[in-house]
Design a protein around this motif. Structure first.
Motif, short mmCIF file in Angstrom:
data_model
loop_
_atom_site.label_atom_id
_atom_site.label_comp_id
_atom_site.label_asym_id
_atom_site.label_seq_id
_atom_site.Cartn_x
_atom_site.Cartn_y
_atom_site.Cartn_z
N SER A 131 -30.01 -27.22 -89.99
CA SER A 131 -29.46 -28.36 -90.74
C SER A 131 -28.30 -27.86 -91.61
O SER A 131 -28.22 -26.68 -91.97
CB SER A 131 -30.56 -29.01 -91.59
N ARG A 132 -27.42 -28.80 -91.94
CA ARG A 132 -26.25 -28.45 -92.73
C ARG A 132 -26.09 -29.42 -93.88
O ARG A 132 -26.49 -30.58 -93.79
CB ARG A 132 -24.99 -28.49 -91.87
N HIS B 61 -20.47 -25.04 -98.46
CA HIS B 61 -20.94 -25.46 -97.13
C HIS B 61 -22.16 -24.60 -96.77
O HIS B 61 -22.05 -23.36 -96.74
CB HIS B 61 -19.84 -25.27 -96.08
N THR C 67 -25.42 -23.83 -94.09
CA THR C 67 -26.15 -23.99 -92.83
C THR C 67 -27.49 -23.31 -93.04
O THR C 67 -27.56 -22.12 -93.35
CB THR C 67 -25.40 -23.34 -91.64
#
Length: 136
Positions: A94-95, A87, A89
């Motif tokens: 934005s991710r 994951h 960031t």
């Protein structure tokens, strides 16, 4: 509680990734043999581990946070295969999630080779509603 050799290698694979979360490249490198290589599914072939470390540093420059979720692991002798989701960031907010499978081959308890298969999935900042008013 004593860990078995199988648990030690599975833990070593995860430990390697956790060091990237905290950007501890020296520890990452110390977990690998001098001749370790990394293969990526982008078709570029094997990359020496030191070149890969430089690539990871450049990639992390635009990342605010990164976190791994290990989905599953399998081990056969000195080989560990795991499925994971990274994951990300970014510094711009934005991710994205990187869905990956990684294969680790160990030699003498150190990582000697990594194969990485991955797919990047952008995450939209806002989720779509249940439809526009004229669709309801």
């Amino acid at each position: 509680m004593t860990m078995t050799p199988d648990q030690d290698l599975r833990a070593a694979a995860v430990h390697y990734l956790r060091q990237w979360e905290v950007r501890d490249y020296a520890t990452m490198r110390s977990l690998c043999t001098d001749t370790a290589t990394v293969w990526h599914s982008d078709g570029s072939g094997d990359q020496p581990i030191d070149e890969n470390m430089e690539l990871l540093k450049r990639l992390a420059a635009d990342v605010d946070t990164l976190r791994y979720d290990i989905v599953r692991q399998f081990q056969d002798g000195d080989e560990v295969l795991q499925q994971q989701v990274l994951h990300l960031t970014m510094t711009d907010g934005s991710r994205s999630d990187v869905h990956a499978a990684m294969y680790f081959r160990f030699d003498g308890g150190l990582i000697d080779h990594i194969d990485e298969y991955f797919n990047i999935v952008p995450i939209n900042a806002s989720m779509p509603s249940s439809g526009s008013p004229d669709q309801r």
